[in-house]
Each structure stands twice: as structure tokens, then as C-alpha cells.
Design an enzyme around this catalytic site. Structure first.
Site, PDB file in Angstrom:
ATOM      1  N   GLU A 186      21.134  16.512  42.998  1.00 43.44           N
ATOM      2  CA  GLU A 186      20.282  16.943  43.192  1.00 43.44           C
ATOM      3  C   GLU A 186      19.498  18.069  41.408  1.00 43.44           C
ATOM      4  OE1 GLU A 186      18.849  17.919  46.236  1.00 43.44           O
ATOM      5  OE2 GLU A 186      20.380  16.552  46.811  1.00 43.44           O
ATOM      6  N   HIS A 216      15.651  11.005  44.384  1.00 41.04           N
ATOM      7  CA  HIS A 216      17.286  10.182  44.383  1.00 41.04           C
ATOM      8  C   HIS A 216      16.570   8.905  44.301  1.00 41.04           C
ATOM      9  CE1 HIS A 216      18.800  14.592  46.173  1.00 41.04           C
ATOM     10  NE2 HIS A 216      17.541  14.967  46.416  1.00 41.04           N
ATOM     11  N   ASP A 254      18.302  15.785  51.260  1.00 40.31           N
ATOM     12  CA  ASP A 254      17.191  16.789  51.711  1.00 40.31           C
ATOM     13  C   ASP A 254      17.131  18.402  50.219  1.00 40.31           C
ATOM     14  OD1 ASP A 254      19.553  17.641  54.085  1.00 40.31           O
ATOM     15  OD2 ASP A 254      19.256  18.973  51.968  1.00 40.31           O
ATOM     16  N   HIS A 291      11.163  15.841  43.468  1.00 43.98           N
ATOM     17  CA  HIS A 291      12.259  16.186  43.830  1.00 43.98           C
ATOM     18  C   HIS A 291      12.919  14.695  44.872  1.00 43.98           C
ATOM     19  CE1 HIS A 291      16.418  18.444  44.774  1.00 43.98           C
ATOM     20  NE2 HIS A 291      15.713  17.437  45.908  1.00 43.98           N
ATOM     21  N   GLU A 292      12.510  14.326  45.662  1.00 44.16           N
ATOM     22  CA  GLU A 292      13.073  13.317  46.907  1.00 44.16           C
ATOM     23  C   GLU A 292      12.433  12.172  46.016  1.00 44.16           C
ATOM     24  OE1 GLU A 292      14.453  13.922  48.738  1.00 44.16           O
ATOM     25  OE2 GLU A 292      14.188  16.088  49.334  1.00 44.16           O
TER      26      GLU A 292
END
Length: 582
Positions: A414, A389, A214, A385-386
Site C-alpha cells: 500500500e 499494486h 484495494d 495506486h492500483e
């Protein structure tokens, strides 16, 4: 014996990690809402890079790179435990990934891989195989998978994740014992997604591993960021190479909605359904910033924006090697994007990774620091950003999706996510300071403790930052993202800036080189990498693609933040560079 001698015609590796491992690199901790706390162990990897390469024994005259790589792995690890998993043939390297199996049962996160250059030489080797188990449980479970699901759901107050497999595998404990476990992916009522490992003999929950990546923040207002809240009508953004059938086509049929082969964009508040066209070929939903973002018209607009951003990132990273053959999200495992989601609260965004072939989920939430709130799907760097991942969890370990669970590896994850969002935000020389999340949080400093900057006065983070007791992954990741910001600036200073880098991976600009190095290094590094592993993978990626032309430039950047050539797992600052770079 699981580690065997191997046949080579040249000497020892240039660099090899064989230092004591800090617990951050081998452990992760999950705390549940009922106060229970689970610590998971992740076997430390061996990671070696060989600069220009080693000549390995071939299985037969005229062997392919795949056959040569497998022969190397079998010689090194023992043929009886090596199970081929996947291969990735890039434009400069071929990667072979194998898993460890004992009595026909895979060992959790025991992954090994080699990279071969175009000449067929081995340029890197990594392995998280368990070399000499103290004991191995019988391979036949007492409890069935159905029993495990029922017991885990009851014990942890959750529900098994639909369409995700329950795996029977061995789990290596720190003691050296291998337990037979059922791996049950679980959505808890608290909003967490975890992988629960249940002892297949006793029914006890052995451990719980976090499966929620997250954007939880740590914010100190130091700088500014530009809010992404201006809409334009963008015509034909689909890349013809990466998405030849367009973004909204599934199995050859245009869905006329945000349902496509790369991503399915769901309007979470409205039956989690895709959003339809407003007119043939158009998705023109105006957004009203003055009303509740959970209003249907605003949800539709946010869903279209999130769908656009994830598809753009799919197309960009496809050009740099994240293709169907490299375990991307395309075809039978598109990303399931849930916009304005209320499943996991507010003030966050979540990515739930998965193995190749199984769709991951990306939930973007509403941020409540303003009235009305801000929908996270409208701040593009949050979505980027997500998405990243997904990139890092798929490429590390050859598509297994579970190799970034240890605390230090999760921190690297991250860092890569912030760094790619940073890369997308840069539009020209010079490389500018970068802050993520300023619009969502409604403060100029965004989510992180310091902006990413080439100025040590603005960002003074060094390797010793990790020497304390803070194992929060975003805290760890800030240092890696700062180092990659500096790498980007150094490469752009040397080679210039390619304005078409998002569509042209053959450009000469330093920003093109940077993204190649990032994606190449993810494929090279071991399962459960440390900062030292990620650093060596970055250096070896340059050796593979650019014949080491940037070796000293890259080492100087690492050393400037204390991750020099003699840095070790104590996380003490070391500013040394290789002798040839002095």
C-alpha cells in the site's frame, strides 16, 4: 538438508537480517462474510546485502551471470531443491529467481533470488525456502484439482476464477509440516477474491489468502488535494519505445477501441466491452458531472480516462525497467481494467494480482459521497495506486505475484502504491504535501490519516506506529509512503527536479533517481519483505546503481522516522545512522 554451505572468496555480508520476526511479517488474516476467519503463515525470509559484492564460485570458465547466480543459489540452498524460475537483466543488475521444489512439487511462496552487478559479483541474496521441514506429505494427491474446485466452491460459497490455474503445491505450516494442497483462486459471492488452499488428501480448507488489493480508506481531513476532473484532448500520448505499436494494437491489428496490448479497458455496466473510437484515431467522450456516472456517455468517458492512465503508467515504468522481460503487463497478460464496476460495491477500487503470463484485473468503483457520485476512474491517483499494486507484486519474487500477502508486506505494498501516485503528482520544486483521494471522498484530507509531508508537524509517523495491534494494511502502508515521500524530497533537494522524468530515465534530477531506486529495490528484496528488508533493499539499490553515493542521505531519512540502522522487528523507534554518516 535444504540449506547448504556455499563457496565464497570474501567475508560475511555487510548487513544481514536474522532477528525475531513479528507475526505481522509472517502471517495474514482473512475474515469472510459468514464470520469464519483464516490465518495464513508465510515463512520468514533470509535477506542479505553485500554492498559492492561477493565473488561467487563459477560453474565453468566464462560462465554467464545467470550461471554464476544459479551456482551461488545451489551452493547456498542445496541443488536438489532449487528450480530455476526466471531471470531479469537490468541495466545495472542481473536478477536470478528460483523456487523450492520437493519431490517435484513447488513449495508455496518459497522463492529465492540473487542480484549480480555488472562485474558479476553477488550484491544481495534472499530466500524464503523452508530449510528443514518437520514432515513432508506424499507428493501424489488423493483429490484431483477438479475435486478441489468443487469442494472449495461449495465450502466457501464462491466460483473458481476463469483462466487462472489451480496449482498443486506444498504449503508450509508454522509447525514445520509441509501439506500437499491445491491452490484454488476463488471469487466469493461477498465480492472478495481469495486463494483457497485445500488439503489434497483430506479435502479440508487449510487456509485462505486475500487476493484483493484495494483502496479502502482511513480518512482524517487535514489537508487538500486537487480534483482530477478537467479534460483535455491529448494527442499521440503513446511512447514509441514502451508501446511501439501504439496502445490499441493487438497482434499487429488496430482494434480501434480501448482493447490493447498493455491494458483492455472494459465498460463494466455495458457488457464489459471495450469502448470504441468516436472518429478515426479519436476517443472524444465529453463527461457530464451533473448526471449519474453510470450513464452510458459518462461510463465511456471514464473508461477512456482509465485506459489512458494505465497505459501512461505502463510507458513510464517501462522506461525505468518494468519491461516484458521484467514481468510487466504486456502481450499475453494485459491488465483487464473494469471501469464503473459494480462487482465489488461502491467507494473503493480493487486490484487482483496474478503471476507473470496471467492477466490481472483492476476494478474502479463509484464513490457515493456526493450527488451524483464520483467515478473513481476520473481521479488519476486512484488508478495509479492500483496499477502500482501490479508493479510491486510482479517485481517482488520475480513474477510470482504472491509475495506481498503477509500483513507487513501488504502494508509495504500500500505504501509503494501511494508513493508512486505521489511521485506522479509532483511537477516542480519544492516537493509538495500530498493527499490521495480527496476528490472521490469529497473531503480535503482524502483517504489517509495524515497528508504525506516533509513537516513533522503535519505528519509525525515513526516506526513505533507499527508496534500496536493494528494490522490493517493501509494503516501500515501510510508510514512507508511517508518515508518514501521524505526520500523523494531529500533526493530532489540534492539533485534538483527533472521535468521530463516521466519520459527520460537518464535525467539527473532526484525524482529520476527515486523511481530508479524504487523499481530496483522491488527486484532485490525477498518474498514477504518486512520494513527492515525493504529499507536494506533501498540502500543496496543505491549501491548497485549509484555506487552508494546517496547512502548517508538515505540512512538519515530512514533514521529520522525511527527505522535506523539498529531498528528491529519489535518496531521500537531507533534513530541511529551508520558511523560513517555521523
Amino acid at each position: 538438508m535444504f540449506f547448504a554451505l556455499f563457496a565464497l572468496t570474501v567475508a560475511a555480508p555487510v548487513w544481514a537480517i536474522r532477528l525475531p520476526f513479528h507475526s505481522w511479517s509472517t502471517h495474514s488474516t482473512v475474515s469472510l462474510s459468514d464470520g469464519s476467519r483464516y490465518v495464513a503463515y508465510h515463512p520468514p525470509p533470509v535477506f542479505e546485502v553485500y554492498d559492492t559484492g561477493l565473488t561467487a564460485r563459477l560453474t565453468a570458465r566464462g560462465s554467464s551471470h545467470k550461471e554464476a547466480g544459479l551456482a551461488f543459489l545451489r551452493d547456498r540452498l542445496g541443488a536438489e531443491t532449487v528450480q530455476f524460475k526466471s531471470s531479469l537483466e537490468g541495466d545495472v543488475t542481473t536478477h536470478i529467481y528460483v523456487t523450492q521444489q520437493i519431490h517435484g512439487v513447488p513449495v508455496h511462496n518459497a522463492v529465492a533470488n540473487v542480484a549480480l552487478n555488472k562485474a558479476g559479483k553477488i550484491t544481495s541474496f534472499s530466500s524464503s525456502f523452508v530449510p528443514s521441514p518437520r514432515s513432508v506429505a506424499p507428493s501424489t494427491p488423493t483429490l484431483t484439482a477438479e475435486d478441489a474446485v468443487r469442494r472449495v466452491e461449495e465450502a466457501l460459497n464462491g466460483a473458481v476464477v476463469a483462466d487462472h490455474p489451480v496449482d498443486l503445491e506444498y504449503y508450509a505450516q508454522e509447525s514445520g509440516d509441509l501439506l500437499l494442497v491445491h491452490g484454488v483462486p476463488l471469487d466469493l459471492t461477498s465480492g472478495q477474491r481469495v486463494l483457497a488452499l485445500m488439503n489434497a488428501e483430506t479435502g479440508d480448507v487449510v487456509t485462505v489468502i486475500n487476493q484483493t488489493l484495494d483502496l479502502t480508506y482511513r480518512a482524517v481531513p487535514l489537508a487538500k488535494n486537487v480534483p482530477v476532473d478537467n479534460f483535455e484532448l491529448i494527442v499521440d500520448p503513446e511512447d514509441p519505445l514502451a508501446s511501439p505499436n501504439g496502445w490499441t494494437t493487438v497482434n499487429g491489428i488496430d482494434t480501434h477501441s480501448t482493447n490493447g496490448t498493455n491494458v483492455i479497458g472494459h465498460a463494466y455496466l455495458f457488457a464489459s466491452k471495450p469502448v470504441n473510437e468516436t472518429s478515426p484515431g479519436a476517443y472524444d467522450y465529453p463527461y457530464d458531472f451533473t448526471i449519474d456516472p453510470k450513464t452510458r456517455s459518462d461510463v465511456n468517458a471514464a473508461t477512456v480516462n482509465g485506459f489512458y492512465v494505465v497505459n501512461m503508467m505502463h510507458d513510464i515504468t517501462y522506461h525505468y525497467g518494468f519491461t516484458e522481460n521484467a514481468f510487466n503487463f504486456q502481450g499475453n497478460d494485459p491488465i483487464r481494467l473494469f471501469v464503473t464496476s459494480t462487482a465489488y460495491g461502491t467507494n473503493n477500487a480493487n486490484f487482483f494480482p496474478s503471476r507473470d503470463g496471467v492477466s490481472p484485473q483492476l476494478h474502479v468503483l463509484v464513490w457515493t459521497y456526493t450527488t451524483p457520485g464520483h467515478d473513481g476512474a476520473l481521479e488519476n491517483d486512484i488508478v495509479i495506486h492500483e496499477y502500482t499494486h501490479g508493479l510491486s507484486t510482479r517485481l517482488t519474487g520475480g513474477g510470482v505475484g504472491t509475495c506481498l500477502n503477509a500483513a507487513e508486506a501488504g502494508g509495504l505494498g500500500e505504501g509503494w502504491s501511494d508513493a508512486v501516485a505521489d511521485w506522479v503528482s509532483q511537477t516542480s520544486l519544492p516537493i509538495k504535501d500530498y493527499v490521495i483521494g480527496s476528490w472521490a471522498k469529497n473531503i480535503t484530507g482524502g483517504f489517509r490519516s495524515q497528508p504525506y509531508s516533509t513537516s513533522f508537524a503535519v505528519n509525525n509517523q515513526t516506526f513505533s506506529r507499527l508496534a500496536g495491534n493494528n494490522t490493517e494494511v493501509h494503516w501500515i502502508g501510510e508510514l512507508w509512503a511517508e518515508v518514501l515521500h521524505l526520500q523523494l524530497a531529500a533526493l530532489v533537494d540534492k539533485y534538483g527536479f527533472s521535468e521530463d522524468a516521466k519520459t527520460n530515465p537518464n535525467g539527473s534530477g532526484g525524482n529520476v533517481l527515486w523511481l530508479h531506486l524504487l523499481i530496483d529495490a522491488l527486484s532485490i528484496q525477498p518474498c514477504s519483505p518486512t520494513f527492515l528488508d525493504a529499507r536494506l533493499a533501498w540502500i543496496q539499490a543505491d549501491a548497485n546503481r549509484y555506487a552508494g553515493a546517496n547512502k548517508c542521505l538515505l540512512w538519515n531519512v530512514f533514521a529520522s522516522r525511527g527505522i535506523g540502522i539498529n531498528a528491529n522487528s519489535s518496531h521500537t523507534d531507533n534513530f541511529d545512522i551508520p558511523a560513517e554518516c555521523s
